[in-house]
Design an enzyme around this catalytic site. Structure first.
Site, PDB file in Angstrom:
ATOM      1  N   SER A 192       0.719  -1.255  -0.103  1.00  9.52           N
ATOM      2  CA  SER A 192       0.034  -0.071   0.110  1.00  9.52           C
ATOM      3  C   SER A 192       0.764   1.430  -0.012  1.00  9.52           C
ATOM      4  O   SER A 192       1.596   1.358  -1.047  1.00  9.52           O
ATOM      5  CB  SER A 192      -0.923  -0.001   1.130  1.00  9.52           C
ATOM      6  OG  SER A 192      -2.008   0.902   0.880  1.00  9.52           O
ATOM      7  N   ASP A 352     -10.181  -3.257  -5.151  1.00 10.43           N
ATOM      8  CA  ASP A 352      -9.234  -2.591  -4.440  1.00 10.43           C
ATOM      9  C   ASP A 352      -9.295  -1.184  -5.083  1.00 10.43           C
ATOM     10  O   ASP A 352      -9.149  -1.025  -6.693  1.00 10.43           O
ATOM     11  CB  ASP A 352      -7.810  -3.153  -4.419  1.00 10.43           C
ATOM     12  CG  ASP A 352      -6.925  -2.200  -3.800  1.00 10.43           C
ATOM     13  OD1 ASP A 352      -7.100  -1.078  -3.344  1.00 10.43           O
ATOM     14  OD2 ASP A 352      -5.470  -2.648  -3.877  1.00 10.43           O
ATOM     15  N   HIS A 382      -7.975  -4.917  -0.998  1.00 11.42           N
ATOM     16  CA  HIS A 382      -7.029  -4.090  -0.198  1.00 11.42           C
ATOM     17  C   HIS A 382      -6.639  -4.699   0.971  1.00 11.42           C
ATOM     18  O   HIS A 382      -7.384  -4.818   1.784  1.00 11.42           O
ATOM     19  CB  HIS A 382      -7.343  -2.688  -0.348  1.00 11.42           C
ATOM     20  CG  HIS A 382      -5.894  -1.759  -0.275  1.00 11.42           C
ATOM     21  ND1 HIS A 382      -5.089  -1.809  -1.105  1.00 11.42           N
ATOM     22  CD2 HIS A 382      -5.683  -1.313   0.846  1.00 11.42           C
ATOM     23  CE1 HIS A 382      -4.230  -0.988  -0.527  1.00 11.42           C
ATOM     24  NE2 HIS A 382      -4.600  -0.911   0.790  1.00 11.42           N
TER      25      HIS A 382
END
Ligand SMILES: *[C@@H]1O[C@H](CO)[C@@H](O)[C@H](O)[C@H]1NC(C)=O
Ligand SMILES: *[C@@H]1O[C@H](CO)[C@@H](O)[C@H](O)[C@H]1NC(C)=O
Length: 412
Positions: A192, A352, A382
Protein backbone atom coordinates in the site's frame (compact mmCIF):
# COMPACT_ATOMS: atom_id res chain seq x y z
CA UNK A 1 -41.05 -5.38 30.87
CA UNK A 2 -39.99 -8.75 29.50
CA UNK A 3 -41.66 -7.98 26.17
CA UNK A 4 -39.91 -4.63 26.13
CA UNK A 5 -36.60 -6.40 26.70
CA UNK A 6 -37.19 -8.81 23.84
CA UNK A 7 -38.21 -5.97 21.59
CA UNK A 8 -35.06 -4.09 22.48
CA UNK A 9 -32.95 -7.17 21.79
CA UNK A 10 -34.56 -7.75 18.39
CA UNK A 11 -34.17 -4.09 17.49
CA UNK A 12 -30.54 -4.15 18.56
CA UNK A 13 -29.96 -7.38 16.64
CA UNK A 14 -31.53 -6.02 13.45
CA UNK A 15 -29.59 -2.82 13.78
CA UNK A 16 -26.35 -4.74 14.23
CA UNK A 17 -27.09 -7.03 11.28
CA UNK A 18 -28.04 -4.04 9.16
CA UNK A 19 -24.91 -2.23 10.21
CA UNK A 20 -22.59 -5.15 9.58
CA UNK A 21 -24.17 -6.29 6.34
CA UNK A 22 -22.61 -4.83 3.24
CA UNK A 23 -22.94 -5.84 -0.38
CA UNK A 24 -19.61 -7.61 -0.80
CA UNK A 25 -19.10 -9.39 -4.14
CA UNK A 26 -20.04 -13.08 -4.04
CA UNK A 27 -16.69 -14.32 -5.28
CA UNK A 28 -14.79 -12.91 -2.31
CA UNK A 29 -14.04 -15.79 0.08
CA UNK A 30 -15.00 -15.65 3.74
CA UNK A 31 -17.41 -12.81 3.07
CA UNK A 32 -18.96 -12.75 6.52
CA UNK A 33 -15.61 -12.62 8.18
CA UNK A 34 -14.71 -9.71 5.96
CA UNK A 35 -17.96 -7.93 6.78
CA UNK A 36 -17.33 -8.34 10.49
CA UNK A 37 -13.74 -7.23 10.16
CA UNK A 38 -14.76 -4.22 8.15
CA UNK A 39 -17.50 -3.27 10.58
CA UNK A 40 -14.73 -2.71 13.11
CA UNK A 41 -12.94 -0.39 10.68
CA UNK A 42 -16.15 1.43 9.80
CA UNK A 43 -17.12 1.89 13.43
CA UNK A 44 -13.70 3.28 14.20
CA UNK A 45 -13.94 5.60 11.21
CA UNK A 46 -17.33 6.89 12.36
CA UNK A 47 -15.98 7.45 15.85
CA UNK A 48 -12.99 9.26 14.35
CA UNK A 49 -15.26 11.53 12.30
CA UNK A 50 -17.34 12.27 15.37
CA UNK A 51 -14.29 12.91 17.50
CA UNK A 52 -12.92 15.36 14.95
CA UNK A 53 -16.30 17.05 14.61
CA UNK A 54 -16.61 17.76 18.32
CA UNK A 55 -12.95 18.69 18.57
CA UNK A 56 -11.78 15.82 20.82
CA UNK A 57 -9.05 14.35 18.65
CA UNK A 58 -8.35 14.56 14.92
CA UNK A 59 -9.53 11.80 12.57
CA UNK A 60 -6.17 10.10 12.03
CA UNK A 61 -5.40 10.35 15.73
CA UNK A 62 -8.40 8.09 16.43
CA UNK A 63 -7.71 5.80 13.45
CA UNK A 64 -4.23 5.25 14.84
CA UNK A 65 -5.95 2.93 17.33
CA UNK A 66 -5.67 0.24 14.61
CA UNK A 67 -1.90 0.43 14.91
CA UNK A 68 -2.02 0.13 18.70
CA UNK A 69 -4.44 -2.82 18.73
CA UNK A 70 -2.00 -4.92 16.74
CA UNK A 71 1.10 -3.55 18.41
CA UNK A 72 3.85 -5.96 19.51
CA UNK A 73 7.31 -5.67 20.97
CA UNK A 74 9.52 -7.44 18.44
CA UNK A 75 11.76 -9.90 20.28
CA UNK A 76 14.28 -12.50 19.22
CA UNK A 77 13.20 -16.12 18.93
CA UNK A 78 15.11 -19.35 18.36
CA UNK A 79 15.64 -18.63 14.66
CA UNK A 80 15.52 -14.85 14.33
CA UNK A 81 17.56 -12.23 16.09
CA UNK A 82 15.66 -8.95 16.42
CA UNK A 83 17.22 -5.63 17.33
CA UNK A 84 15.97 -2.07 17.27
CA UNK A 85 18.46 0.34 15.76
CA UNK A 86 18.73 3.86 14.46
CA UNK A 87 19.99 4.32 10.90
CA UNK A 88 20.94 7.92 10.18
CA UNK A 89 18.48 9.14 12.81
CA UNK A 90 15.56 6.92 11.76
CA UNK A 91 14.28 3.99 13.82
CA UNK A 92 14.42 0.57 12.22
CA UNK A 93 13.64 -2.94 13.39
CA UNK A 94 16.33 -5.30 12.17
CA UNK A 95 15.64 -9.03 11.74
CA UNK A 96 18.59 -11.34 11.17
CA UNK A 97 18.88 -15.10 10.82
CA UNK A 98 20.62 -16.68 13.81
CA UNK A 99 23.92 -18.05 12.60
CA UNK A 100 24.09 -21.82 12.34
CA UNK A 101 27.63 -23.13 12.82
CA UNK A 102 30.22 -21.72 10.41
CA UNK A 103 27.82 -20.03 8.06
CA UNK A 104 29.97 -17.45 6.33
CA UNK A 105 27.78 -17.15 3.25
CA UNK A 106 26.56 -13.66 2.41
CA UNK A 107 22.84 -13.16 2.80
CA UNK A 108 20.04 -11.46 0.94
CA UNK A 109 18.33 -8.39 2.38
CA UNK A 110 14.81 -7.01 2.15
CA UNK A 111 14.08 -3.44 3.16
CA UNK A 112 10.42 -3.49 4.12
CA UNK A 113 8.10 -0.48 4.30
CA UNK A 114 4.79 -0.96 6.08
CA UNK A 115 1.46 0.33 4.81
CA UNK A 116 -1.16 2.52 6.46
CA UNK A 117 -1.65 5.48 4.14
CA UNK A 118 1.47 7.29 5.43
CA UNK A 119 -0.63 8.07 8.53
CA UNK A 120 -1.03 4.73 10.30
CA UNK A 121 0.88 1.51 10.77
CA UNK A 122 4.18 0.49 12.28
CA UNK A 123 6.91 -2.09 11.91
CA UNK A 124 5.89 -3.10 15.38
CA UNK A 125 2.50 -4.56 14.37
CA UNK A 126 2.04 -8.29 14.57
CA UNK A 127 1.30 -8.89 10.85
CA UNK A 128 4.47 -7.02 9.82
CA UNK A 129 6.49 -8.66 12.53
CA UNK A 130 5.32 -12.12 11.40
CA UNK A 131 5.98 -11.35 7.75
CA UNK A 132 9.50 -10.17 8.54
CA UNK A 133 10.26 -13.38 10.47
CA UNK A 134 8.93 -15.49 7.65
CA UNK A 135 11.17 -13.71 5.15
CA UNK A 136 14.18 -14.20 7.40
CA UNK A 137 13.64 -17.93 7.74
CA UNK A 138 12.42 -18.65 4.20
CA UNK A 139 15.02 -16.53 2.40
CA UNK A 140 17.85 -16.61 4.92
CA UNK A 141 17.64 -12.84 4.59
CA UNK A 142 18.24 -9.81 6.73
CA UNK A 143 15.00 -7.81 6.94
CA UNK A 144 15.07 -4.14 7.70
CA UNK A 145 11.67 -2.80 8.69
CA UNK A 146 11.64 0.98 8.63
CA UNK A 147 9.82 2.99 11.28
CA UNK A 148 9.44 6.16 9.21
CA UNK A 149 7.64 9.14 10.73
CA UNK A 150 3.95 9.55 9.87
CA UNK A 151 1.55 12.18 8.59
CA UNK A 152 -0.30 14.32 9.53
CA UNK A 153 2.31 15.22 12.16
CA UNK A 154 4.94 14.88 9.43
CA UNK A 155 3.68 15.73 5.97
CA UNK A 156 5.34 14.76 2.70
CA UNK A 157 8.26 14.56 2.10
CA UNK A 158 9.23 13.59 5.67
CA UNK A 159 8.03 9.92 5.56
CA UNK A 160 9.67 9.49 2.15
CA UNK A 161 12.89 11.16 3.25
CA UNK A 162 13.12 9.00 6.37
CA UNK A 163 12.93 5.91 4.21
CA UNK A 164 15.44 7.27 1.73
CA UNK A 165 17.93 8.08 4.47
CA UNK A 166 17.68 4.55 5.86
CA UNK A 167 18.15 2.98 2.42
CA UNK A 168 21.17 5.16 1.64
CA UNK A 169 22.70 4.36 5.00
CA UNK A 170 22.12 0.62 4.66
CA UNK A 171 23.47 0.40 1.10
CA UNK A 172 26.98 1.39 2.15
CA UNK A 173 29.45 -1.44 1.67
CA UNK A 174 30.71 -1.15 5.22
CA UNK A 175 27.25 -1.40 6.71
CA UNK A 176 26.27 -4.32 4.48
CA UNK A 177 29.43 -6.16 5.47
CA UNK A 178 28.59 -5.65 9.12
CA UNK A 179 25.37 -7.62 8.59
CA UNK A 180 26.88 -10.13 6.11
CA UNK A 181 24.63 -8.88 3.30
CA UNK A 182 25.44 -9.56 -0.34
CA UNK A 183 25.41 -6.11 -2.07
CA UNK A 184 24.04 -7.78 -5.20
CA UNK A 185 20.96 -9.25 -3.52
CA UNK A 186 18.97 -6.44 -1.90
CA UNK A 187 15.30 -5.71 -2.49
CA UNK A 188 12.98 -2.97 -1.38
CA UNK A 189 9.38 -3.88 -0.74
CA UNK A 190 6.22 -2.58 0.83
CA UNK A 191 2.43 -2.78 0.86
CA UNK A 192 0.00 0.00 0.00
CA UNK A 193 1.63 3.29 1.08
CA UNK A 194 4.76 1.24 1.73
CA UNK A 195 4.62 0.14 -1.91
CA UNK A 196 4.46 3.79 -2.85
CA UNK A 197 7.60 4.51 -0.83
CA UNK A 198 9.35 1.45 -2.25
CA UNK A 199 8.61 2.48 -5.85
CA UNK A 200 9.71 6.07 -5.18
CA UNK A 201 12.94 5.00 -3.50
CA UNK A 202 13.78 2.62 -6.37
CA UNK A 203 13.41 5.47 -8.85
CA UNK A 204 15.35 8.06 -6.90
CA UNK A 205 18.19 5.74 -5.99
CA UNK A 206 19.11 4.92 -9.56
CA UNK A 207 19.31 8.63 -10.32
CA UNK A 208 22.02 9.14 -7.71
CA UNK A 209 25.22 9.50 -9.69
CA UNK A 210 27.52 8.27 -6.91
CA UNK A 211 25.36 5.41 -5.66
CA UNK A 212 27.50 2.27 -5.91
CA UNK A 213 25.26 -0.40 -4.50
CA UNK A 214 21.92 -0.60 -6.29
CA UNK A 215 18.79 -2.61 -5.62
CA UNK A 216 18.27 -5.94 -7.31
CA UNK A 217 14.49 -6.01 -7.05
CA UNK A 218 11.41 -4.10 -5.98
CA UNK A 219 8.28 -5.85 -4.76
CA UNK A 220 5.18 -3.69 -4.66
CA UNK A 221 2.10 -5.03 -2.91
CA UNK A 222 -1.11 -3.25 -3.94
CA UNK A 223 0.86 0.00 -4.13
CA UNK A 224 -0.47 3.58 -4.24
CA UNK A 225 1.24 5.23 -7.19
CA UNK A 226 -0.45 8.44 -8.21
CA UNK A 227 -2.55 11.27 -6.78
CA UNK A 228 -3.68 12.95 -9.99
CA UNK A 229 -6.68 10.84 -10.94
CA UNK A 230 -8.77 9.56 -8.06
CA UNK A 231 -11.54 8.37 -10.37
CA UNK A 232 -9.88 5.52 -12.23
CA UNK A 233 -12.22 2.61 -12.98
CA UNK A 234 -10.98 0.82 -9.85
CA UNK A 235 -11.73 3.88 -7.72
CA UNK A 236 -15.21 3.91 -9.24
CA UNK A 237 -15.84 0.17 -9.00
CA UNK A 238 -14.56 -0.18 -5.44
CA UNK A 239 -15.75 3.08 -3.96
CA UNK A 240 -17.24 1.36 -0.89
CA UNK A 241 -15.16 -1.79 -0.74
CA UNK A 242 -13.57 -2.96 2.50
CA UNK A 243 -10.96 -2.27 3.91
CA UNK A 244 -10.15 0.85 1.96
CA UNK A 245 -13.15 2.82 0.70
CA UNK A 246 -12.39 5.70 -1.65
CA UNK A 247 -13.05 8.33 1.04
CA UNK A 248 -10.36 6.86 3.26
CA UNK A 249 -7.80 6.65 0.46
CA UNK A 250 -8.51 10.25 -0.52
CA UNK A 251 -8.18 11.19 3.11
CA UNK A 252 -4.77 9.48 3.31
CA UNK A 253 -3.61 11.30 0.20
CA UNK A 254 -4.72 14.70 1.40
CA UNK A 255 -3.30 14.20 4.90
CA UNK A 256 0.00 13.15 3.40
CA UNK A 257 0.29 16.61 1.86
CA UNK A 258 -1.66 18.99 4.04
CA UNK A 259 -4.11 19.29 6.91
CA UNK A 260 -6.12 21.82 4.89
CA UNK A 261 -9.61 20.35 4.48
CA UNK A 262 -10.19 22.35 1.29
CA UNK A 263 -7.66 20.11 -0.44
CA UNK A 264 -9.44 16.99 0.81
CA UNK A 265 -12.71 18.28 -0.63
CA UNK A 266 -11.07 19.11 -3.94
CA UNK A 267 -9.56 15.61 -4.09
CA UNK A 268 -12.92 14.01 -3.29
CA UNK A 269 -14.36 15.81 -6.32
CA UNK A 270 -11.30 14.84 -8.38
CA UNK A 271 -10.92 18.56 -9.02
CA UNK A 272 -7.53 19.05 -7.41
CA UNK A 273 -5.36 19.24 -10.51
CA UNK A 274 -3.73 22.57 -11.24
CA UNK A 275 -2.08 23.79 -14.43
CA UNK A 276 1.19 22.41 -12.96
CA UNK A 277 -0.10 18.85 -12.89
CA UNK A 278 -2.12 19.04 -16.13
CA UNK A 279 0.86 18.20 -18.30
CA UNK A 280 1.47 15.02 -16.26
CA UNK A 281 -2.03 13.61 -16.69
CA UNK A 282 -0.78 11.68 -19.71
CA UNK A 283 1.21 9.42 -17.37
CA UNK A 284 -1.91 8.27 -15.54
CA UNK A 285 -4.20 7.97 -18.54
CA UNK A 286 -6.05 4.76 -17.73
CA UNK A 287 -7.66 4.71 -21.12
CA UNK A 288 -4.18 4.15 -22.52
CA UNK A 289 -2.51 2.07 -19.77
CA UNK A 290 -5.19 -0.29 -18.49
CA UNK A 291 -5.87 -3.58 -20.23
CA UNK A 292 -8.89 -3.18 -22.52
CA UNK A 293 -11.14 -5.35 -20.34
CA UNK A 294 -10.64 -3.02 -17.39
CA UNK A 295 -11.53 0.28 -19.03
CA UNK A 296 -14.06 -0.86 -21.64
CA UNK A 297 -17.05 -0.23 -19.39
CA UNK A 298 -15.86 3.24 -18.44
CA UNK A 299 -15.62 6.36 -20.57
CA UNK A 300 -12.38 8.19 -20.08
CA UNK A 301 -12.50 11.83 -19.18
CA UNK A 302 -9.41 13.59 -17.90
CA UNK A 303 -9.67 15.07 -14.37
CA UNK A 304 -10.65 18.74 -14.25
CA UNK A 305 -7.84 21.26 -14.13
CA UNK A 306 -8.61 24.06 -11.72
CA UNK A 307 -6.78 27.30 -11.05
CA UNK A 308 -5.89 28.16 -7.47
CA UNK A 309 -6.81 24.78 -5.98
CA UNK A 310 -5.56 23.70 -2.59
CA UNK A 311 -6.68 26.48 -0.28
CA UNK A 312 -4.17 28.51 1.66
CA UNK A 313 -1.28 26.15 0.93
CA UNK A 314 -1.75 26.46 -2.83
CA UNK A 315 1.06 27.49 -5.10
CA UNK A 316 4.60 26.36 -5.66
CA UNK A 317 5.13 24.83 -2.22
CA UNK A 318 1.59 23.72 -1.53
CA UNK A 319 -0.16 20.40 -2.07
CA UNK A 320 -0.82 21.15 -5.74
CA UNK A 321 2.92 21.11 -6.16
CA UNK A 322 3.44 17.96 -4.08
CA UNK A 323 1.04 15.84 -6.11
CA UNK A 324 3.29 16.35 -9.14
CA UNK A 325 6.38 15.14 -7.26
CA UNK A 326 7.36 11.62 -8.39
CA UNK A 327 8.59 10.92 -4.86
CA UNK A 328 4.88 11.02 -3.97
CA UNK A 329 3.46 9.79 -7.29
CA UNK A 330 5.98 7.41 -8.88
CA UNK A 331 3.76 6.95 -11.96
CA UNK A 332 4.58 10.48 -13.05
CA UNK A 333 8.07 9.87 -14.42
CA UNK A 334 8.86 9.60 -18.13
CA UNK A 335 9.78 6.23 -19.66
CA UNK A 336 13.46 7.18 -19.69
CA UNK A 337 13.43 7.12 -15.87
CA UNK A 338 11.69 3.76 -15.74
CA UNK A 339 14.08 2.04 -18.14
CA UNK A 340 16.89 1.27 -15.71
CA UNK A 341 14.72 0.23 -12.76
CA UNK A 342 15.32 -3.09 -11.04
CA UNK A 343 13.01 -5.97 -11.88
CA UNK A 344 9.65 -5.71 -10.27
CA UNK A 345 6.93 -7.77 -8.63
CA UNK A 346 3.55 -6.07 -8.59
CA UNK A 347 0.58 -7.50 -6.72
CA UNK A 348 -2.88 -6.13 -7.48
CA UNK A 349 -6.34 -7.00 -6.19
CA UNK A 350 -9.55 -6.83 -8.16
CA UNK A 351 -11.56 -5.30 -5.32
CA UNK A 352 -9.25 -2.45 -4.50
CA UNK A 353 -9.43 1.25 -5.37
CA UNK A 354 -5.68 1.04 -6.03
CA UNK A 355 -5.92 -1.81 -8.54
CA UNK A 356 -5.44 0.52 -11.52
CA UNK A 357 -2.45 2.31 -10.01
CA UNK A 358 -0.66 -1.04 -9.93
CA UNK A 359 -1.91 -2.13 -13.34
CA UNK A 360 -0.85 1.11 -15.00
CA UNK A 361 2.60 0.81 -13.48
CA UNK A 362 2.88 -2.74 -14.81
CA UNK A 363 2.03 -1.50 -18.32
CA UNK A 364 4.44 1.42 -18.10
CA UNK A 365 7.32 -0.61 -16.65
CA UNK A 366 6.91 -3.31 -19.29
CA UNK A 367 6.70 -0.65 -21.99
CA UNK A 368 10.03 0.68 -20.77
CA UNK A 369 11.56 -2.81 -20.91
CA UNK A 370 11.64 -3.59 -17.19
CA UNK A 371 11.11 -7.23 -16.21
CA UNK A 372 7.81 -7.41 -14.30
CA UNK A 373 5.97 -10.22 -12.58
CA UNK A 374 2.36 -9.19 -12.17
CA UNK A 375 0.15 -11.21 -9.84
CA UNK A 376 -3.46 -10.17 -9.94
CA UNK A 377 -5.90 -11.65 -7.42
CA UNK A 378 -9.39 -11.88 -8.91
CA UNK A 379 -10.94 -12.28 -5.46
CA UNK A 380 -8.48 -10.05 -3.62
CA UNK A 381 -9.29 -6.97 -1.56
CA UNK A 382 -7.03 -4.19 -0.36
CA UNK A 383 -4.89 -4.99 2.64
CA UNK A 384 -5.55 -8.73 2.39
CA UNK A 385 -1.92 -9.66 2.97
CA UNK A 386 -2.04 -8.26 6.48
CA UNK A 387 -4.85 -10.53 7.64
CA UNK A 388 -2.72 -13.36 8.91
CA UNK A 389 -3.47 -13.13 12.62
CA UNK A 390 -6.41 -14.73 14.40
CA UNK A 391 -9.33 -13.84 14.55
CA UNK A 392 -8.95 -11.82 11.35
CA UNK A 393 -6.97 -14.43 9.45
CA UNK A 394 -7.98 -14.96 5.82
CA UNK A 395 -7.08 -17.81 3.48
CA UNK A 396 -6.15 -15.39 0.74
CA UNK A 397 -3.53 -13.77 2.97
CA UNK A 398 -1.74 -17.12 3.21
CA UNK A 399 -1.75 -17.61 -0.57
CA UNK A 400 -0.54 -14.08 -1.19
CA UNK A 401 2.27 -14.38 1.33
CA UNK A 402 3.41 -17.71 -0.12
CA UNK A 403 3.47 -16.39 -3.69
CA UNK A 404 5.23 -13.19 -2.71
CA UNK A 405 7.92 -14.96 -0.70
CA UNK A 406 8.31 -17.52 -3.49
CA UNK A 407 8.97 -14.71 -5.98
CA UNK A 408 11.63 -13.27 -3.70
CA UNK A 409 13.15 -16.73 -3.36
CA UNK A 410 13.48 -17.04 -7.12
CA UNK A 411 14.39 -13.49 -7.97
CA UNK A 412 16.51 -12.12 -5.17
C1 LIG B 1 -5.75 9.34 -23.04
O1 LIG B 1 -5.60 8.30 -23.99
C2 LIG B 1 -6.56 8.33 -25.04
C3 LIG B 1 -6.27 7.16 -25.95
O2 LIG B 1 -6.16 5.97 -25.25
C4 LIG B 1 -6.47 9.63 -25.78
O3 LIG B 1 -7.52 9.67 -26.76
C5 LIG B 1 -6.59 10.82 -24.83
O4 LIG B 1 -6.38 12.02 -25.53
C6 LIG B 1 -5.60 10.69 -23.71
N1 LIG B 1 -5.81 11.77 -22.76
C7 LIG B 1 -4.81 12.32 -22.04
C8 LIG B 1 -5.19 13.41 -21.09
O5 LIG B 1 -3.66 11.96 -22.12
C1 LIG C 1 -20.03 5.76 -22.34
O1 LIG C 1 -20.37 6.44 -23.53
C2 LIG C 1 -21.29 5.76 -24.35
C3 LIG C 1 -21.48 6.53 -25.66
O2 LIG C 1 -21.53 7.90 -25.43
C4 LIG C 1 -22.62 5.58 -23.60
O3 LIG C 1 -23.55 4.89 -24.36
C5 LIG C 1 -22.33 4.82 -22.29
O4 LIG C 1 -23.50 4.75 -21.51
C6 LIG C 1 -21.24 5.50 -21.48
N1 LIG C 1 -20.88 4.65 -20.36
C7 LIG C 1 -20.74 5.10 -19.12
C8 LIG C 1 -20.37 4.08 -18.08
O5 LIG C 1 -20.89 6.26 -18.81
Amino acid sequence: MRLGGIFLLVALGSFTAYYIYEPIPEEIEERWKLMLTNSFFRTLSHLADFSELVGLKDYMGVMYFITLVEGVVPVSDERVQVTEETFDGVDVVLYQPKQLGSDSELRRAVIYLHGGGWCLGSSRMSPYDLLAREMVTELNAVVLSVEYRLAPAHHFPVPYEDVYRVVKHFLQRGVLAQYSVDPGRIAVSGDSAGGNLAAAVSQQLQQEPVQQVQLKAQALLYPVLQALDLNTPSYQQNRDMPILPRTLMVRFWSEYFTSDKAFFRAMMANAHNSPESASLLKFVNWSAFLPESYHRKYNYSAPAVVHGVGGEGAGMDGPSRSITDPRASPLLVPDATLRSLPKAYVLTCEYDVLRDDGMMYVTRLRGAGVEVTHEHYDTGFHGALMFTVWPTDFLIARRMTDNYVQWLKENL
